[in-house]
Design an enzyme around this catalytic site. Structure first.
Site, PDB file in Angstrom:
ATOM      1  N   VAL A 138      16.271  51.664  23.507  1.00  0.00           N
ATOM      2  CA  VAL A 138      16.017  50.249  23.312  1.00  0.00           C
ATOM      3  C   VAL A 138      15.614  49.659  24.653  1.00  0.00           C
ATOM      4  O   VAL A 138      16.274  49.890  25.669  1.00  0.00           O
ATOM      5  CB  VAL A 138      17.249  49.519  22.745  1.00  0.00           C
ATOM      6  CG1 VAL A 138      17.007  48.007  22.719  1.00  0.00           C
ATOM      7  CG2 VAL A 138      17.554  50.013  21.337  1.00  0.00           C
ATOM      8  N   LYS A 139      14.515  48.932  24.658  1.00  0.00           N
ATOM      9  CA  LYS A 139      14.007  48.340  25.896  1.00  0.00           C
ATOM     10  C   LYS A 139      14.715  47.015  26.181  1.00  0.00           C
ATOM     11  O   LYS A 139      14.715  46.107  25.342  1.00  0.00           O
ATOM     12  CB  LYS A 139      12.501  48.090  25.787  1.00  0.00           C
ATOM     13  CG  LYS A 139      11.636  49.325  25.939  1.00  0.00           C
ATOM     14  CD  LYS A 139      10.165  48.902  25.944  1.00  0.00           C
ATOM     15  CE  LYS A 139       9.238  50.034  26.327  1.00  0.00           C
ATOM     16  NZ  LYS A 139       7.832  49.570  26.379  1.00  0.00           N
ATOM     17  N   ILE A 140      15.283  46.925  27.375  1.00  0.00           N
ATOM     18  CA  ILE A 140      15.881  45.690  27.877  1.00  0.00           C
ATOM     19  C   ILE A 140      15.101  45.294  29.120  1.00  0.00           C
ATOM     20  O   ILE A 140      15.118  46.016  30.123  1.00  0.00           O
ATOM     21  CB  ILE A 140      17.368  45.889  28.224  1.00  0.00           C
ATOM     22  CG1 ILE A 140      18.170  46.254  26.971  1.00  0.00           C
ATOM     23  CG2 ILE A 140      17.931  44.630  28.882  1.00  0.00           C
ATOM     24  CD1 ILE A 140      19.640  46.536  27.246  1.00  0.00           C
TER      25      ILE A 140
END
Length: 365
Positions: A138-140
């Protein structure tokens, strides 16, 4: 043996594909890229905007979701989940064969959360619960507000990709968030993974514009050099931070290094070689995510050799020369982060507006 295969086998760098389309997943093109040597996939709101609004591959699912009462935004996320789950299945053999090193597919939280720590944390954990696969990133976004979210998600044993990194100071903070998150995690560290996505070509785009405005011969001679030097010093920082007693204690618990991922590596200036940001940034424990045109170009004509740390003194001289010429690299990276956040947010808003239009068309047909 192709250059893409050689890149990993001989140089220790993993080539990833920076694009995702449903017709590729279901038509075999994604599997074909994996056979050629691609070892992961990245996506972002701009990629989904092009995929969903430029083709009809999503019309049937969109219509079904809307008929069942979903809002357009909820329908978007359902379609994203479908694509990510199907692409994760294509990449899972790479994940298994590499003992969890590669085979990842990345999906980004809603861009509007980039300045919202709590919202980002909740959204990232929700995506991990919704897509409960070990090869999901998941990209943060690597904003100041994203740093506590990165630490928290890592501490909960989930894997993350941190995009929108431009400067060395922020990259150092991202590494710290990863390390402290690992230290706070009580479970198996070998199951936690991360990459830090350092954006490359956009640095040259912004710096070159400033050099041209300065206009001196010395300034103009520095065009096309800032991005590579900046990224090469990021690799030096990676080598420094993932060594020593603190890192060794984590490695003893099974921790993995947070690999630098070179993103935005297609050249924006046609005067520069098409593989400039690949050939110049090859080193072990790194990833380069490329659009398909750059992958093709590197496969056909790229050079596989360790280059990212071949001349670190030269990289430092380049940044010193840029400062002497009047380029404030801290300001450059601040501007690029703000523009990146705004760009992804605009792509997301445009995508939802396009889906609203498509929903109206489907309802009227």
């Amino acid at each position: 043996m192709t250059n893409l295969l050689d890149l990993y086998e001989k140089a220790g760098q993993s080539p990833w594909l920076d694009n995702l389309r449903r017709d590729w997943i279901r038509g075999g093109e994604l599997a074909g890229w994996v056979e050629r040597g691609v070892r992961g996939v990245t996506s972002n709101p701009s990629i989904f905007q092009k995929a969903m609004t430029g083709r009809h591959d999503y019309d049937e699912e969109l219509g079904t979701l809307l008929a069942a009462g979903s809002s357009v935004e909820d329908a978007y996320w359902s379609m994203v989940v479908t694509d990510i789950e199907e692409s994760l299945a294509v990449l899972r053999p790479v994940f298994d064969a590499s003992d969890g090193l590669d085979g990842f597919v990345s999906v980004e939280v809603a861009p509007g959360l980039a300045r919202d720590t709590q919202g980002t944390t909740a959204a990232a954990l929700d995506l991990h619960r919704r897509i409960d696969e070990p090869n999901l990133y998941v990209k943060i976004p690597g904003t100041a507000e994203g740093l506590p979210a990165i630490r928290q998600v890592i501490a909960e044993g989930r894997s993350v990709n941190i995009p929108l990194l431009f400067g060395l100071a922020r990259y150092d903070e991202v590494i710290e968030a990863y390390l402290s998150g690992l230290e706070a995690h009580q479970g198996d560290l070998s199951a936690v993974s991360s990459v830090a996505s350092f954006f490359v070509s956009r640095v040259d785009t912004e710096v070159d514009k400033r050099l041209e405005a300065i206009g001196t011969e010395a300034a103009l001679a520095l065009r096309g050099k800032a991005a590579v030097a900046n990224a090469q010093l990021a690799y030096e920082l990676f080598l420094t931070r993932f060594s020593g007693s603190r890192w060794e204690a984590l490695a003893a618990r099974g921790a993995r290094v947070q690999r630098p991922l070179w993103a935005s590596t297609s050249t924006k200036n046609p005067a520069y070689p098409a593989t400039l940001y690949v050939d110049s940034l090859i080193a072990p424990d790194t990833v380069n995510t490329m659009p398909e045109a750059t992958l093709d170009e590197f496969d056909a004509s790229g050079t596989v050799a360790r280059t990212a740390d071949a001349d670190l003194a030269g990289a430092r001289r380049t940044l010193d020369d840029l400062a002497d010429a009047g380029v404030d690299l801290d300001d450059v990276t601040r501007v690029l982060e703000d523009e990146g956040v705004a760009s992804f947010g605009a792509a997301y808003d445009e995508l939802l507006a396009s889906l609203e239009t498509k929903a109206s068309e489907l309802a009227a047909s």
